[in-house]
Structures are given as C-alpha cells and as structure tokens.
Design an enzyme around this catalytic site. Structure first.
Site, mmCIF file in Angstrom:
data_model
loop_
_atom_site.group_PDB
_atom_site.id
_atom_site.type_symbol
_atom_site.label_atom_id
_atom_site.label_comp_id
_atom_site.label_asym_id
_atom_site.label_seq_id
_atom_site.Cartn_x
_atom_site.Cartn_y
_atom_site.Cartn_z
ATOM 1 C CG ASP A 200 -1.404 -0.448 -3.112
ATOM 2 O OD1 ASP A 200 -1.372 -1.379 -3.930
ATOM 3 O OD2 ASP A 200 -1.977 0.639 -3.350
ATOM 4 C CG ASN A 205 1.709 3.880 -3.829
ATOM 5 O OD1 ASN A 205 1.262 4.998 -4.104
ATOM 6 N ND2 ASN A 205 0.936 2.867 -3.484
ATOM 7 C CG ASP A 217 -1.253 5.923 -0.936
ATOM 8 O OD1 ASP A 217 -1.799 5.916 0.192
ATOM 9 O OD2 ASP A 217 -1.870 5.717 -1.988
#
Length: 327
Positions: A200, A205, A217
C-alpha cells in the site's frame, strides 16, 4: 446501533495494555488517524512517547500479523528505513482481549515531494532494496495477490451490501463483469513476479525526516507483483508517468532489475484498488467510525462517481499499456 469491539477501547484500556508490558503511562493518550486499526500516541513517564497499534479483531490471524512484524524486523536488519515494532522479552505482538496490539517508536516527518526527481529516485532505491529482501522468502499466512480473484471477491462484497443505492446495482454488476474479463485477459499477457511487498505504498506511507526516507504502515503487506509497490507513486498523464517510471527505475536498478514486463499491470492494479475501496467501505459500515468519517459513502453522488471511474478503467484496459523506451 450495534456495538463494535472498538467501543470498549477506552484510553484506560489502552494504558492498561501498555502498562502490562512494564511501561508507566503519563495519562496522555492521543488517537491518530487510522480507520482499519486503532492507533494511539501514548505518553510514557520519563521516556519518549510510544505508538500503540491495536489491530482490528478478526481481520488478520495472529500468524499473519507476526509475519508482518518478522518482515519489518528483517528489513530493519538490512538497514532499510522502516519502523519495526518494539521487541519486549523477545516478542513484538501482544494480546489484550479482544485485541492484538504492538508498540512502535514514534517517527515524525513529512511526505516526500515526488515531483522532485531526487526524492523519487530515492524512493526507487529503497524500493529496490525492499524488494531484494522481499524476494528472499515467501509469506505463508499473508495474502497472495490474484487480481482477478481479488476483484471478484470485492465485487461480491459490494453486491451483497445495501450501501450502494439500488438503482446503481445493475449497472455496477455489468461494468464489473466487463472489468473482470479485461483484467483476466491482461493478466494472461504478463509473467509477473511474486515477492513480499509493502502492498500500500502511496505517498502518505512515506515519511522524510532528517534526509532519511521511512516507509511506514506495513499493515497491508502481501505477496505479489513488484509493480504493486510502484504504480501508486505515479501521477499525471501518460507522458508524466513514463518520466516518473524512468526516475524510479534509475534508483531501483542500483539493487535489482526493474520489473518492466509488469507495466501492463498498472491499470489492472489501479482498477483493483478502485473496486476494493468501495468494498472496504461496504464491509466496514457497521464500524461506528465509518459513517462519521465517510458520510458520503451511501450517497448517489459517490456511487455515480464510482460508476464513472469504472467506465474510465474499462477504457484504460482497452488501450495499449504504458511502455518505457529501450536503450
């Protein structure tokens, strides 16, 4: 309204969980922006604050969460800038019924400027190193990406929900059926890699602090194609994306070959994210935080825009995929 396990996660419960590991809290517990899990900055007496992450019950097995932690520890051991969970008496994952939780050191910073070639090339370098480590072994308990199957599952989740207004249901069903056919056809043309990924890696992030770029994350880390960690860094028109890919490639190839053969997956992976985002909203609507945070998710406007995005992805998947020049 039915209760949710997070309703019982009071500041007192958070502090009790942290103090069970030997810390003394100073009563400062600040919730941080997180919907899937619950994340807090927790003040510690005579020490820097810690970040406590309380995992959503029944989302991941403890074995899957432990694989995330083990991957982070492996990356940190390879001097890749990630924020690994703290080890306490040899453990990183703890339990406070009904929550699995972990503690992390606090890391501040700002998102890198991906319009800057230097920052983008740096991201490419770290990605090359991350994927080099990620290729060393395979996840057992984490998900293995299969875009066609994953999209089909997300589609069924939306159709089984009552969040989407009824008058969009037939159109949605027809469009996603066509997208599944186009996705499967595109997948047949690609020989994709399978390695452990961040999963992701959008700009939110990435944290730049003191000239060090942290990747944070890893809650969605998966086994899948390398392009999954690349395509979300792209923006703009095709020419701009091609230039961005060349910059990422320059940094990436300092450590491993760039996965150019996976470029046809970009629009497949973009489509998958669009479909899965709607499914995520549907699946989490019983969580009281979601109607508050996403009050538009049951509106005609949202689903009208979602249908438009699906149509645009049909057009994108019918076009030739982006290519890079050969030198």
């Amino acid at each position: 309204m039915t209760s949710h396990p997070y309703d019982a996660l009071t500041p007192e419960r958070v502090m009790d969980a942290v103090e069970s590991l030997g810390y003394l809290c100073d009563a400062r517990v600040f919730p941080l922006n997180s919907y899937e899990n619950r994340v807090y900055q927790i003040g510690i007496e005579d020490q820097l604050p810690l970040i406590g992450k309380f995992y959503r019950p029944d989302r991941w097995s403890r074995q899957a969460i432990q694989e995330e932690h083990d991957f982070l520890a492996e990356l940190a051991a390879d001097d890749i800038p990630v924020v690994a969970p703290l080890q306490i008496n040899g453990d990183s994952l703890f339990y406070s019924d009904p929550f699995s939780f972990a503690l992390f050191p606090r890391r501040g910073g700002q998102a890198p400027e991906l319009a800057d070639d230097d920052d983008l090339e740096l991201v490419g370098r770290w990605l090359g190193r991350l994927h080099q480590t990620g290729a060393g072994k395979s996840f057992i308990h984490r998900p293995h990406m299969n875009p066609t199957n994953d999209m089909a599952a997300a589609r069924e989740q939306v159709l089984a929900s009552d969040l989407m207004p009824e008058d969009y249901r037939s159109n949605y069903s027809a469009l996603t059926t066509q997208l599944l056919e186009l996705t499967e056809a595109r997948m047949q043309t690609v020989s994709a890699s399978s390695l452990r990924l961040h999963g992701d890696l959008h700009p939110g992030n990435l944290l730049l602090r003191d000239e060090v770029l942290y990747m944070v994350d890893f809650d969605d880390c998966v086994q899948g194609p390398a392009m999954q960690d690349i395509w979300m860094l792209l923006s703009g028109n095709e020419q701009e994306q091609r230039q961005q890919l060349l910059v990422i490639k320059e940094g990436y190839e300092m450590f491993r070959p760039f996965p150019a053969r996976e470029l046809p997956l970009i629009e497949v992976l973009r489509t998958l994210r669009i479909v899965r985002y709607a499914a995520w909203l549907c699946s989490r609507w019983h969580d009281p935080a979601f109607p508050v945070a996403f009050p538009w998710a049951d509106s005609h406007r949202y689903w009208s825009e979602h249908i438009l995005l699906l149509r645009e992805q049909i057009a994108a998947l019918q076009e030739d995929p982006i290519e890079l020049p050969h030198y």
